[in-house]
Design an enzyme around this catalytic site. Structure first.
Site, PDB file in Angstrom:
ATOM      1  N   ASP A  70     -32.280  58.144  14.207  1.00 60.43           N
ATOM      2  CA  ASP A  70     -33.600  58.769  14.203  1.00 60.43           C
ATOM      3  C   ASP A  70     -33.408  60.278  14.259  1.00 60.43           C
ATOM      4  O   ASP A  70     -32.298  60.765  14.485  1.00 60.43           O
ATOM      5  CB  ASP A  70     -34.502  58.236  15.331  1.00 60.43           C
ATOM      6  CG  ASP A  70     -33.995  58.561  16.726  1.00 60.43           C
ATOM      7  OD1 ASP A  70     -32.803  58.911  16.877  1.00 60.43           O
ATOM      8  OD2 ASP A  70     -34.781  58.451  17.683  1.00 60.43           O
ATOM      9  N   TYR A  72     -33.192  64.269  15.226  1.00 62.92           N
ATOM     10  CA  TYR A  72     -32.817  64.998  16.436  1.00 62.92           C
ATOM     11  C   TYR A  72     -34.093  65.310  17.232  1.00 62.92           C
ATOM     12  O   TYR A  72     -35.063  65.836  16.684  1.00 62.92           O
ATOM     13  CB  TYR A  72     -32.130  66.312  16.091  1.00 62.92           C
ATOM     14  CG  TYR A  72     -30.796  66.185  15.392  1.00 62.92           C
ATOM     15  CD1 TYR A  72     -29.725  65.535  15.995  1.00 62.92           C
ATOM     16  CD2 TYR A  72     -30.596  66.749  14.134  1.00 62.92           C
ATOM     17  CE1 TYR A  72     -28.492  65.446  15.367  1.00 62.92           C
ATOM     18  CE2 TYR A  72     -29.369  66.670  13.497  1.00 62.92           C
ATOM     19  CZ  TYR A  72     -28.320  66.012  14.112  1.00 62.92           C
ATOM     20  OH  TYR A  72     -27.099  65.936  13.479  1.00 62.92           O
ATOM     21  N   PHE A  91     -28.679  63.764  10.067  1.00 62.68           N
ATOM     22  CA  PHE A  91     -27.551  64.563  10.550  1.00 62.68           C
ATOM     23  C   PHE A  91     -27.653  66.053  10.221  1.00 62.68           C
ATOM     24  O   PHE A  91     -26.895  66.854  10.759  1.00 62.68           O
ATOM     25  CB  PHE A  91     -26.204  64.019  10.051  1.00 62.68           C
ATOM     26  CG  PHE A  91     -25.909  62.625  10.524  1.00 62.68           C
ATOM     27  CD1 PHE A  91     -25.531  62.386  11.837  1.00 62.68           C
ATOM     28  CD2 PHE A  91     -26.037  61.551   9.665  1.00 62.68           C
ATOM     29  CE1 PHE A  91     -25.273  61.098  12.282  1.00 62.68           C
ATOM     30  CE2 PHE A  91     -25.787  60.259  10.093  1.00 62.68           C
ATOM     31  CZ  PHE A  91     -25.405  60.034  11.409  1.00 62.68           C
ATOM     32  N   HIS A 203     -19.836  55.220  15.132  1.00 60.28           N
ATOM     33  CA  HIS A 203     -20.697  56.396  14.976  1.00 60.28           C
ATOM     34  C   HIS A 203     -19.907  57.672  15.286  1.00 60.28           C
ATOM     35  O   HIS A 203     -18.997  57.665  16.118  1.00 60.28           O
ATOM     36  CB  HIS A 203     -21.890  56.277  15.941  1.00 60.28           C
ATOM     37  CG  HIS A 203     -23.023  57.189  15.624  1.00 60.28           C
ATOM     38  ND1 HIS A 203     -23.057  58.507  16.043  1.00 60.28           N
ATOM     39  CD2 HIS A 203     -24.164  56.987  14.920  1.00 60.28           C
ATOM     40  CE1 HIS A 203     -24.175  59.068  15.616  1.00 60.28           C
ATOM     41  NE2 HIS A 203     -24.860  58.177  14.930  1.00 60.28           N
TER      42      HIS A 203
END
Length: 240
Positions: A70, A72, A91, A203
């Protein structure tokens, strides 16, 4: 449609045999977000950037899909103004901002993978401009509250997007970082018959040492380009 969701992506999902009314689902989510904002709660990214991942790449131009979790939820003071990190591309952050920990690790892996210096600018729009769909599973978040919009229904829209894209395009590379992204693997259709490539790892986040459990050393950037070249496609210039 009565919202800003791009018509070309709406048409792609609709023509792929989606099991629900996409326009109605998005309208319900948008109404829920609007109610939250009316309480004075800040929601990121700003509404004009909510569908930026879709705006940046038309369905027929997609070559690579990077799935995030989701947006930031934090802000940063830049030249005296408090700005959200979230920009609608998974990202990515605005130029000039401090790199979030996950992005720092992505850049370190890129450097190790390609034998270059780590980038310092967190603006990843040049990836999107080359056909990388940078899609968060959840498209909105409340300030300071990660995963706060996980129950609004965004996952239905994004999984429908993956199903539609993978069932109607050929030779896509899907980069799945972390368990949330890996869980979407079942929505990538016709992998063998359409020649899709799926790259999975832990991740890039340093939380809990995730980045050390398979992300570092996974070489997603060179492997993606090798897959594209094998199909006669132009590789991604990861450094811009």
């Amino acid at each position: 449609m009565n919202n800003n969701f791009p018509a070309c992506w709406f048409d792609l999902i609709e023509t792929s045999g989606c099991e629900f009314d996409v326009a109605d689902r998005i309208a319900r989510i948008e109404n829920a977000v609007a109610r939250i904002e009316r309480t004075g709660t800040e929601v990121f990214p700003p509404v004009q950037l909510r569908y930026r991942a879709f705006d940046a790449v038309a369905p027929e131009k997609v070559k690579v899909v990077i799935v995030g979790q989701d947006p930031y939820p934090r802000t940063e003071n830049v030249h005296g103004k408090e700005l959200p990190q979230a920009v609608g591309l998974s990202f990515s952050v605005p130029s000039g901002m401090t790199l979030p920990p996950s992005l720092q690790n992505i850049f370190q892996e890129l450097a190790d993978d390609l034998g270059v210096a780590p980038p310092t600018d967190g603006n990843l729009s040049h990836w999107a401009n080359q056909g990388v769909l940078m899609l968060n599973t959840i498209l909105t978040v409340e300030r300071g509250n990660a995963r706060s919009h996980s129950g609004l229904g965004w996952q239905d829209v994004t999984t429908a997007t993956l199903r539609a894209l993978s069932s109607q395009r050929k030779g896509l590379v899907f980069i799945l970082w972390g368990n949330d992204a890996k869980a979407l693997k079942e929505h990538i259709m016709d992998v063998e018959s359409r020649g899709h490539v799926i790259l999975e790892s832990s991740h890039p986040s340093p939380m809990g040492g995730s980045c050390y459990r398979g992300f570092f050393g996974s070489k997603p950037f060179s492997r993606t380009n090798a897959a594209l070249i094998a199909q006669g496609k132009k590789p991604i210039a990861w450094l811009g």
